[in-house]
Design a protein around this motif. Structure first.
Motif, PDB file in Angstrom:
ATOM      1  N   UNK A 288       4.264  19.308  -0.650  1.00 20.30           N
ATOM      2  CA  UNK A 288       4.534  20.322   0.218  1.00 20.30           C
ATOM      3  C   UNK A 288       3.113  21.075   0.528  1.00 20.30           C
ATOM      4  N   UNK A 289       2.918  21.670   1.656  1.00 25.78           N
ATOM      5  CA  UNK A 289       1.852  22.213   2.006  1.00 25.78           C
ATOM      6  C   UNK A 289       2.292  23.687   2.874  1.00 25.78           C
ATOM      7  N   UNK A 290       2.199  24.642   2.149  1.00 20.86           N
ATOM      8  CA  UNK A 290       2.891  25.762   2.696  1.00 20.86           C
ATOM      9  C   UNK A 290       1.759  26.542   3.743  1.00 20.86           C
ATOM     10  N   UNK A 291       2.629  26.839   4.767  1.00 23.88           N
ATOM     11  CA  UNK A 291       1.784  27.496   5.592  1.00 23.88           C
ATOM     12  C   UNK A 291       2.045  29.146   5.854  1.00 23.88           C
ATOM     13  N   UNK A 292       3.313  29.566   5.754  1.00 26.82           N
ATOM     14  CA  UNK A 292       3.597  30.947   5.686  1.00 26.82           C
ATOM     15  C   UNK A 292       4.806  31.025   4.731  1.00 26.82           C
ATOM     16  N   UNK A 293       5.192  32.243   4.647  1.00 23.94           N
ATOM     17  CA  UNK A 293       6.467  32.503   3.875  1.00 23.94           C
ATOM     18  C   UNK A 293       7.610  31.803   4.157  1.00 23.94           C
ATOM     19  N   UNK A 294       7.817  31.498   5.316  1.00 21.01           N
ATOM     20  CA  UNK A 294       8.840  30.887   5.862  1.00 21.01           C
ATOM     21  C   UNK A 294       8.625  29.192   6.452  1.00 21.01           C
ATOM     22  N   UNK A 295       7.318  28.732   6.444  1.00 22.51           N
ATOM     23  CA  UNK A 295       7.172  27.627   7.069  1.00 22.51           C
ATOM     24  C   UNK A 295       6.347  26.639   5.963  1.00 22.51           C
ATOM     25  N   UNK A 296       6.471  25.445   6.069  1.00 20.91           N
ATOM     26  CA  UNK A 296       5.695  24.377   5.318  1.00 20.91           C
ATOM     27  C   UNK A 296       5.748  23.113   5.912  1.00 20.91           C
ATOM     28  N   UNK A 297       4.779  22.288   5.585  1.00 18.39           N
ATOM     29  CA  UNK A 297       4.843  20.797   5.885  1.00 18.39           C
ATOM     30  C   UNK A 297       5.008  19.974   4.579  1.00 18.39           C
ATOM     31  N   UNK A 298       5.976  19.082   4.771  1.00 17.47           N
ATOM     32  CA  UNK A 298       5.921  18.065   3.784  1.00 17.47           C
ATOM     33  C   UNK A 298       5.520  16.677   4.314  1.00 17.47           C
TER      34      UNK A 298
END
Length: 222
Positions: free
Chosen positions: A140-150
């Motif tokens: 997982x790569x967290x982008x913000x409190x609500x968004x991330x990319x796997x």
């Protein structure tokens, strides 16, 4: 004289992912039950990805059953009823499990499998990501409190990406090649629509619905 899968229902206690294969297990629960509310799939996916080092062919982290379509309500003990997920959430559920290389155990009423539920469960391009021979679980790569990319590397050199939104409304999510371990121009394919979207130089951005996942596969142009 037949194939048997031994699943250790350890609910993630005792760091079972570290020793499960040594005692003959093929997969093991990494957390407690999702529960009827099914409101923790994004949290479970991120937590499960922390144990990705132990995911490999024959050794699988199990984040619990897929519960879509008509499912039982443990609180009432009554007849199966429609799951509380929207269509976007059901696609997200299957997308996250495929990215995690999770065992695809279905827990629902087989007598009430409708066309939509079968579509979610049986998309061959999504299942191919889940059952890729490398057996890698996405990170997982967290982008913000609500968004991330796997991000999940695949045996043919392509990469599966899940653009995830656990927020309460639609949000733009961007997968930057540099953050995903990629470089150069990439062909992007939408796995749910089974359609190539075009060639992208350095990133891909999509508007992801509330509690949704846009699942893509990217490959080189040559």
């Amino acid at each position: 004289d037949r194939d048997i899968v031994l699943n250790l229902c350890q609910y993630g206690m005792g760091e079972v992912w570290q020793w499960g294969s040594q005692v003959g297990g093929h997969c093991w629960r990494t957390a407690g039950d999702l529960g009827y509310e099914l409101n923790r799939i994004f949290q479970v996916a991120l937590k499960n990805s922390e144990h990705r080092a132990w995911s490999k062919p024959g050794s699988w982290n199990d984040p619990d059953y897929l519960q879509i379509g008509y499912i039982g309500n443990a609180r009432t003990g009554g007849e199966p009823e429609p799951c509380p997920f929207s269509a976007d959430e059901q696609y997200a559920f299957m997308s996250l499990w495929a990215l995690m290389a999770a065992p695809l155990f279905y827990s629902g009423d087989l007598n009430q499998l409708d066309e939509f539920t079968l579509n979610v469960l049986c998309n061959p391009e999504v299942i191919e990501v889940d059952q890729d021979p490398l057996g890698i679980s996405a990170r997982g790569d967290s982008l913000s409190a609500d968004t991330f990319v796997m991000i999940k590397e695949l045996v043919d050199g392509s990469t599966a990406l899940g653009l995830c939104n656990r927020g309460q409304g639609p949000l733009e999510v961007s997968a930057l090649w540099s953050r995903c371990g990629l470089s150069g121009k990439k062909i992007v394919r939408d796995l749910w629509r089974q359609k190539d979207l075009g060639v992208y130089d350095s990133d891909f951005t999509a508007t992801v619905p509330r509690h949704g996942v846009v699942l893509i596969r990217v490959r080189g142009t040559e």
